[in-house]
Design an enzyme around this catalytic site. Sequence first.
Site, PDB file in Angstrom:
ATOM      1  N   TYR A  40       0.836  -1.205   0.000  1.00 30.99           N
ATOM      2  CA  TYR A  40       0.000   0.000   0.000  1.00 30.99           C
ATOM      3  C   TYR A  40       0.873   1.259   0.000  1.00 30.99           C
ATOM      4  CZ  TYR A  40      -2.787   3.819   1.862  1.00 30.99           C
ATOM      5  OH  TYR A  40      -3.354   5.053   2.057  1.00 30.99           O
ATOM      6  N   PRO A  93       1.507  14.999   3.542  1.00 34.27           N
ATOM      7  CA  PRO A  93       0.383  14.386   4.256  1.00 34.27           C
ATOM      8  C   PRO A  93       0.274  12.919   3.869  1.00 34.27           C
ATOM      9  CG  PRO A  93      -0.430  15.736   2.439  1.00 34.27           C
ATOM     10  CD  PRO A  93       1.055  15.966   2.534  1.00 34.27           C
ATOM     11  N   SER A 122      -2.704  14.579   7.632  1.00 37.09           N
ATOM     12  CA  SER A 122      -3.738  14.130   6.694  1.00 37.09           C
ATOM     13  C   SER A 122      -5.113  14.041   7.351  1.00 37.09           C
ATOM     14  CB  SER A 122      -3.353  12.747   6.161  1.00 37.09           C
ATOM     15  OG  SER A 122      -4.463  12.101   5.571  1.00 37.09           O
ATOM     16  N   TYR A 146      -9.506  16.377   2.660  1.00 42.24           N
ATOM     17  CA  TYR A 146     -10.193  15.699   1.562  1.00 42.24           C
ATOM     18  C   TYR A 146     -11.632  16.185   1.581  1.00 42.24           C
ATOM     19  CZ  TYR A 146      -6.539  12.340   0.391  1.00 42.24           C
ATOM     20  OH  TYR A 146      -5.387  11.749  -0.053  1.00 42.24           O
ATOM     21  N   THR A 173      -6.344  18.673  -1.142  1.00 44.64           N
ATOM     22  CA  THR A 173      -5.844  17.740  -2.151  1.00 44.64           C
ATOM     23  C   THR A 173      -6.893  17.604  -3.249  1.00 44.64           C
ATOM     24  OG1 THR A 173      -4.536  16.608  -0.497  1.00 44.64           O
ATOM     25  CG2 THR A 173      -4.992  15.394  -2.536  1.00 44.64           C
ATOM     26  N   ARG A 182      -5.295   0.921  -7.972  1.00 46.69           N
ATOM     27  CA  ARG A 182      -4.024   0.441  -7.421  1.00 46.69           C
ATOM     28  C   ARG A 182      -4.044  -1.076  -7.407  1.00 46.69           C
ATOM     29  NH1 ARG A 182      -3.945   4.803  -2.441  1.00 46.69           N
ATOM     30  NH2 ARG A 182      -4.203   6.645  -3.769  1.00 46.69           N
ATOM     31  N   LYS A 252      -3.157  21.104  -3.534  1.00 46.33           N
ATOM     32  CA  LYS A 252      -2.145  20.059  -3.768  1.00 46.33           C
ATOM     33  C   LYS A 252      -2.569  19.152  -4.917  1.00 46.33           C
ATOM     34  CE  LYS A 252       0.144  16.203  -1.318  1.00 46.33           C
ATOM     35  NZ  LYS A 252      -0.548  14.940  -1.618  1.00 46.33           N
ATOM     36  N   HIS A 276       0.570  13.002  -6.566  1.00 48.00           N
ATOM     37  CA  HIS A 276       0.175  12.121  -5.464  1.00 48.00           C
ATOM     38  C   HIS A 276       1.105  10.897  -5.371  1.00 48.00           C
ATOM     39  CE1 HIS A 276      -3.301  11.817  -2.622  1.00 48.00           C
ATOM     40  NE2 HIS A 276      -2.872  10.578  -2.484  1.00 48.00           N
ATOM     41  N   ASP A 307       6.274  17.914  -4.692  1.00 44.46           N
ATOM     42  CA  ASP A 307       6.603  16.584  -4.170  1.00 44.46           C
ATOM     43  C   ASP A 307       6.596  15.544  -5.280  1.00 44.46           C
ATOM     44  OD1 ASP A 307       4.055  15.278  -4.468  1.00 44.46           O
ATOM     45  OD2 ASP A 307       3.471  15.753  -2.422  1.00 44.46           O
TER      46      ASP A 307
HETATM   47  C1  LIG Z   1       0.876   5.644   1.979  1.00 42.55           C
HETATM   48  C2  LIG Z   1       0.553   7.001   1.415  1.00 42.55           C
HETATM   49  C3  LIG Z   1      -0.574   7.669   1.875  1.00 42.55           C
HETATM   50  C4  LIG Z   1      -0.864   8.952   1.387  1.00 42.55           C
HETATM   51  N1  LIG Z   1      -1.925   9.640   1.916  1.00 42.55           N
HETATM   52  C5  LIG Z   1      -2.169  10.900   1.507  1.00 42.55           C
HETATM   53  C6  LIG Z   1      -3.173  11.672   2.124  1.00 42.55           C
HETATM   54  O1  LIG Z   1      -3.829  11.232   3.058  1.00 42.55           O
HETATM   55  N2  LIG Z   1      -3.391  12.927   1.636  1.00 42.55           N
HETATM   56  C7  LIG Z   1      -2.664  13.456   0.607  1.00 42.55           C
HETATM   57  O2  LIG Z   1      -2.896  14.591   0.205  1.00 42.55           O
HETATM   58  N3  LIG Z   1      -1.675  12.750   0.032  1.00 42.55           N
HETATM   59  C8  LIG Z   1      -1.405  11.501   0.468  1.00 42.55           C
HETATM   60  N4  LIG Z   1      -0.363  10.810  -0.104  1.00 42.55           N
HETATM   61  C9  LIG Z   1       0.498  11.466  -1.118  1.00 42.55           C
HETATM   62  C10 LIG Z   1       1.673  12.215  -0.452  1.00 42.55           C
HETATM   63  O3  LIG Z   1       1.213  13.340   0.262  1.00 42.55           O
HETATM   64  C11 LIG Z   1       2.693  12.734  -1.470  1.00 42.55           C
HETATM   65  O4  LIG Z   1       2.038  13.476  -2.478  1.00 42.55           O
HETATM   66  C12 LIG Z   1       3.536  11.645  -2.130  1.00 42.55           C
HETATM   67  O5  LIG Z   1       3.739  10.550  -1.267  1.00 42.55           O
HETATM   68  C13 LIG Z   1       4.882  12.276  -2.515  1.00 42.55           C
HETATM   69  O6  LIG Z   1       5.679  11.398  -3.158  1.00 42.55           O
HETATM   70  P1  LIG Z   1       6.900  10.555  -2.476  1.00 42.55           P
HETATM   71  O7  LIG Z   1       6.258   9.491  -1.644  1.00 42.55           O
HETATM   72  O8  LIG Z   1       7.593  10.039  -3.673  1.00 42.55           O
HETATM   73  O9  LIG Z   1       7.760  11.501  -1.651  1.00 42.55           O
HETATM   74  C14 LIG Z   1      -0.052   9.531   0.384  1.00 42.55           C
HETATM   75  C15 LIG Z   1       1.078   8.837  -0.082  1.00 42.55           C
HETATM   76  C16 LIG Z   1       1.398   7.600   0.439  1.00 42.55           C
HETATM   77  C17 LIG Z   1       2.650   6.911  -0.045  1.00 42.55           C
HETATM   78  O1  LIG Z   2      -3.489   6.330  -0.242  1.00 43.88           O
HETATM   79  C1  LIG Z   2      -3.471   7.503  -0.616  1.00 43.88           C
HETATM   80  O2  LIG Z   2      -2.687   7.920  -1.485  1.00 43.88           O
HETATM   81  C2  LIG Z   2      -4.384   8.460  -0.051  1.00 43.88           C
HETATM   82  O3  LIG Z   2      -4.312   9.591  -0.386  1.00 43.88           O
HETATM   83  C3  LIG Z   2      -5.393   8.053   0.935  1.00 43.88           C
HETATM   84  C4  LIG Z   2      -6.696   7.865   0.525  1.00 43.88           C
HETATM   85  C5  LIG Z   2      -7.640   7.474   1.460  1.00 43.88           C
HETATM   86  C6  LIG Z   2      -7.279   7.302   2.775  1.00 43.88           C
HETATM   87  C7  LIG Z   2      -5.980   7.500   3.162  1.00 43.88           C
HETATM   88  C8  LIG Z   2      -5.029   7.892   2.241  1.00 43.88           C
END
Ligand SMILES: Cc1cc2nc3c(=O)[nH]c(=O)nc-3n(C[C@H](O)[C@H](O)[C@H](O)COP(=O)(O)O)c2cc1C
Ligand SMILES: O=C(O)C(=O)c1ccccc1
Length: 378
Positions: A40, A93, A122, A146, A173, A182, A252, A276, A307
């Site tokens: 994940y 986040p 987040s 969100y 976001t 995914r 974002k 993302h 990012d």
């Molecule tokens: C496990 C996971 C959960 C994430 N959850 C969120 C989230 O809750 N909200 C959000 O805006 N982005 C979320 N993202 C995206 C990150 O904020 C970010 O854009 C991204 O991880 C940046 O890339 P990097 O992992 O290569 O540094 C998530 C990313 C990952 C890997």
């Molecule tokens: O997994 C993610 O990238 C993400 O943004 C997310 C979506 C729902 C719940 C938690 C994180």
Amino acid sequence: MSKKQDTLMKHIDGETHFPYRFENVEKKAQEVLPKEAFDYIQSGAGREETLSNNRTSLEQVKIVPRMLQNVGNIDLSVKLFGNTYKQPVFLAPIGMQKLAHPEAELATVRAAKKHGVPMIVSTASTFSLEEIAKEVPDHPLWYQIYWNERHPDVSINMAVRAEQAGYDAIVVTVDTVLIGWRERDLENQFSPLKAGYGLANFKNDEAFMSHLDGTDDDTIVRGIVENFAHPTLNWKDIEKIKKATGLPVIVKGILDPEDARFALEHGVDGIIVSNHGGRQLDGVIGSAEALPTIVEEINGQIPVLFDGGIRRGADVVKALALGADAVLVGRPFMYGLAIDGENGVSNVLEHLLSDLHVSAGLAGSPDVRTLKALKTRK
Ligand SMILES: Cc1cc2nc3c(=O)[nH]c(=O)nc-3n(C[C@H](O)[C@H](O)[C@H](O)COP(=O)(O)O)c2cc1C
Ligand SMILES: O=C(O)C(=O)c1ccccc1
């Protein structure tokens, strides 16, 4: 000897045994995490082309360093929205941090505070936004939203709660109108929301609970799942969030310069160039390839953050040289959290920031202004 040079000597003396190479940090996290949790965190959408474009687009950028610039005193602090941050690095986040470690966001934020790195909390955090703020009084935090399209009052109320809890900014976001396809999660039959981790900000939220038929966990989870799809999200909603608090609002997930222009036209205070982390639409432009086109369009009118694929100090140097004001780092700190909780996140940050310090110095850039003035080639 500067403070960071001391740090370098400590590393060479072998006082710390945490892996240095990102690849080894990732490998260690894979060893300690259940397969579905690691998948994940690591995976991207579809064929993972977007995910790989993030790294490829950064690797194609070549820094042209400056010499004889006197880098004896390196200070990478950055001023954004009237606040000064110690260096141009933020924690992205990331929801569901209990997947990596039981202390989750509380461990992450303590490590972040230790290194003066602001954290973007987040909506899907596993401790509430208030609990996280209480853990680190006086440490800068931003809150990511969100949009809840069925019940906008829920999102508005969360923005207000963040302001009351002392957060500095709201991040909205906009690249998750639907959750990405995914395949590794689908094969693992894994849904983080259904695992029930994302409850903390919702469970005691009056606005959220007022729309539910019951107070049992199943009903709450259903309400939360609904919160994460918002296909009708549009610029009018951004204006609503903007009006809800006095905080700056940062969008974002911008990749097209025309969207950057719309952001300006709708009074947004900052944008984050992001796909993302390759987890949403597959086949998308690498963040670092999109960045210069957005920087050109924004032309200094509001901060541009970045990012996607930041793993080492030189990656931060590249992003700033391409015009970003600051960067967010995502997966690396989640791997640190999985390996050793607060201490793991702290090691990841210490290594990244020490590497950044050395890299900025070697590029001839003692501060953010000179980093942004560096030339690059492809
Ligand atoms: C496990 C996971 C959960 C994430 N959850 C969120 C989230 O809750 N909200 C959000 O805006 N982005 C979320 N993202 C995206 C990150 O904020 C970010 O854009 C991204 O991880 C940046 O890339 P990097 O992992 O290569 O540094 C998530 C990313 C990952 C890997
Ligand atoms: O997994 C993610 O990238 C993400 O943004 C997310 C979506 C729902 C719940 C938690 C994180």
